[in-house]
Design a protein around this motif. Structure first.
Motif, PDB file in Angstrom:
ATOM      1  N   THR A  48       0.811  -1.210   0.000  1.00  0.00           N
ATOM      2  CA  THR A  48       0.000   0.000   0.000  1.00  0.00           C
ATOM      3  C   THR A  48       0.849   1.267   0.000  1.00  0.00           C
ATOM      4  N   GLY A  49       2.162   1.122  -0.127  1.00  0.00           N
ATOM      5  CA  GLY A  49       3.059   2.275  -0.136  1.00  0.00           C
ATOM      6  C   GLY A  49       3.252   2.836  -1.525  1.00  0.00           C
ATOM      7  N   SER A  50       4.235   3.709  -1.669  1.00  0.00           N
ATOM      8  CA  SER A  50       4.524   4.360  -2.951  1.00  0.00           C
ATOM      9  C   SER A  50       5.811   3.850  -3.584  1.00  0.00           C
ATOM     10  N   GLU A  51       6.499   2.913  -2.911  1.00  0.00           N
ATOM     11  CA  GLU A  51       7.738   2.350  -3.448  1.00  0.00           C
ATOM     12  C   GLU A  51       7.625   0.827  -3.476  1.00  0.00           C
ATOM     13  N   ALA A  52       8.444   0.232  -4.325  1.00  0.00           N
ATOM     14  CA  ALA A  52       8.454  -1.225  -4.428  1.00  0.00           C
ATOM     15  C   ALA A  52       9.157  -1.847  -3.227  1.00  0.00           C
ATOM     16  N   ALA A  53       8.736  -3.050  -2.877  1.00  0.00           N
ATOM     17  CA  ALA A  53       9.386  -3.835  -1.830  1.00  0.00           C
ATOM     18  C   ALA A  53      10.141  -4.983  -2.488  1.00  0.00           C
ATOM     19  N   TYR A  54      11.298  -5.342  -1.917  1.00  0.00           N
ATOM     20  CA  TYR A  54      12.154  -6.357  -2.520  1.00  0.00           C
ATOM     21  C   TYR A  54      12.326  -7.544  -1.567  1.00  0.00           C
ATOM     22  N   ASN A  76       4.760 -11.756  -7.243  1.00  0.00           N
ATOM     23  CA  ASN A  76       6.220 -11.697  -7.306  1.00  0.00           C
ATOM     24  C   ASN A  76       6.749 -11.132  -5.992  1.00  0.00           C
ATOM     25  N   ALA A  77       7.199 -12.009  -5.100  1.00  0.00           N
ATOM     26  CA  ALA A  77       7.687 -11.579  -3.795  1.00  0.00           C
ATOM     27  C   ALA A  77       9.065 -10.929  -3.875  1.00  0.00           C
ATOM     28  N   ASP A  78       9.811 -11.196  -4.943  1.00  0.00           N
ATOM     29  CA  ASP A  78      11.137 -10.591  -5.083  1.00  0.00           C
ATOM     30  C   ASP A  78      11.053  -9.114  -5.454  1.00  0.00           C
ATOM     31  N   TYR A  79       9.974  -8.730  -6.147  1.00  0.00           N
ATOM     32  CA  TYR A  79       9.794  -7.328  -6.534  1.00  0.00           C
ATOM     33  C   TYR A  79       8.303  -7.024  -6.502  1.00  0.00           C
ATOM     34  N   LEU A  80       7.860  -6.500  -5.372  1.00  0.00           N
ATOM     35  CA  LEU A  80       6.435  -6.234  -5.168  1.00  0.00           C
ATOM     36  C   LEU A  80       6.184  -4.739  -5.361  1.00  0.00           C
ATOM     37  N   GLU A  81       5.583  -4.403  -6.483  1.00  0.00           N
ATOM     38  CA  GLU A  81       5.323  -3.008  -6.802  1.00  0.00           C
ATOM     39  C   GLU A  81       4.149  -2.471  -5.988  1.00  0.00           C
ATOM     40  N   PRO A  82       4.028  -1.129  -5.915  1.00  0.00           N
ATOM     41  CA  PRO A  82       2.888  -0.538  -5.194  1.00  0.00           C
ATOM     42  C   PRO A  82       1.555  -1.050  -5.736  1.00  0.00           C
ATOM     43  N   GLN A  83       0.653  -1.336  -4.820  1.00  0.00           N
ATOM     44  CA  GLN A  83      -0.701  -1.820  -5.099  1.00  0.00           C
ATOM     45  C   GLN A  83      -0.731  -3.258  -5.620  1.00  0.00           C
ATOM     46  N   GLN A  84       0.387  -3.940  -5.657  1.00  0.00           N
ATOM     47  CA  GLN A  84       0.419  -5.340  -6.066  1.00  0.00           C
ATOM     48  C   GLN A  84       0.358  -6.245  -4.833  1.00  0.00           C
ATOM     49  N   GLN A  85       0.027  -7.529  -5.067  1.00  0.00           N
ATOM     50  CA  GLN A  85      -0.183  -8.456  -3.966  1.00  0.00           C
ATOM     51  C   GLN A  85       0.639  -9.726  -4.130  1.00  0.00           C
TER      52      GLN A  85
END
Length: 276
Positions: A48-54, A76-85
């Protein structure tokens, strides 16, 4: 008199422009946050943030109250973009006592700088601790005193933490997700203090207190060192915390001086007209 007014007007305009030029714009950095939804034995994590999680990983308790990795089924848990699950499936526990009653989920990820972040979610969220046990840090060690545990009806405390090494870990990039330390259970009947290793950067800790009735209460201990400030000089940390106020004051002073310069310039013109 005319020369004095003219000089003051020019000086005020120049000072105002200088202050406005020196006042930097305050940039808002992005954020990494997420929501967690539980359905039966499945769990969905949404960025729910504005940056991707790795390198995001999820960890749930097994029957012996040890962390077990939750397999990712979708996303994709290695590169989770904003609003993705990402969706995972975990072992569904039926517990009547202990930490497993709350059925916690530990989520670990890295931000774009390579800093590891750990967050805790609950299927059954415990209440906030009515009495906070005293804590004291000694470098990487967090010591929890149980002097008030008996009075608060606390019989045991679980310590959940993910030690953080600080800026030294950034040189390693996005490391492979290692299993977090298993929750540490401490019985206060033993009478001794509880000690947790939080890493060189003094990571935060979740203290989950278990009362005599089996109720769980959560006490949160914040990071001992603000993330990103581990090797920053004290004066620079102070500037980063309070600089915005002085920037705003400088910008206000600049606007005031600029306005004063324009007023003085107007008065100068009025004096010149009267002189003619």
């Amino acid at each position: 008199m005319r020369l004095l007014v003219d000089s003051l007007a020019r000086l005020a305009r120049l000072a105002g422009l200088a202050c406005l030029a020196l006042a930097p714009c305050i940039a808002l950095s992005g954020s990494v946050s997420f929501s967690v939804d539980f359905t039966a034995n499945e769990v969905v994590v949404t960025n729910t943030g504005s940056e991707a999680a790795y390198r995001l990983s999820m960890w749930a308790l097994d029957g012996s109250e040890k962390w077990q990795r939750v397999p990712v089924l979708v996303g994709n848990a290695d590169y989770l973009e904003p609003q993705q699950q990402v969706k995972g499936r975990r072992q569904l526990l039926v517990a009547t006592s202990g930490l497993a009653v709350g059925d916690p989920l530990l989520v670990m990820l890295f931000d774009k700088a390579g800093s590891r972040i750990a967050q805790l979610a609950w299927r059954q969220t415990p209440a906030a601790a009515l009495t906070a046990l005293p804590t004291q840090r000694h470098g990487s060690q967090l010591v929890i005193a149980g002097a008030t545990a008996s009075a608060a009806n606390i019989v045991a405390t679980y310590g959940i933490t993910v030690p953080y090494a600080g800026v030294a870990s950034l040189a390693q990039g996005f490391a492979v997700a290692e299993p977090p330390p298993d929750p540490l259970r401490h019985l206060w009947a033993l009478g001794s203090a509880m000690t947790l290793d939080t890493g060189a950067a003094q990571a935060g800790v979740w203290l989950v207190h278990q009362t005599a009735t089996g109720e769980l209460q959560v006490q949160t201990v914040v990071d001992g060192v603000v993330r990103g400030f581990e090797q920053v000089p004290a004066w620079l940390s102070w500037v980063r915390r309070h600089g915005a106020r002085y920037v705003q004051a400088l910008a206000g002073l600049g606007a005031f001086l600029l306005l004063a310069g324009l007023v003085l310039a107007g008065r100068k013109k009025s004096v010149e007209k009267l002189a003619k």
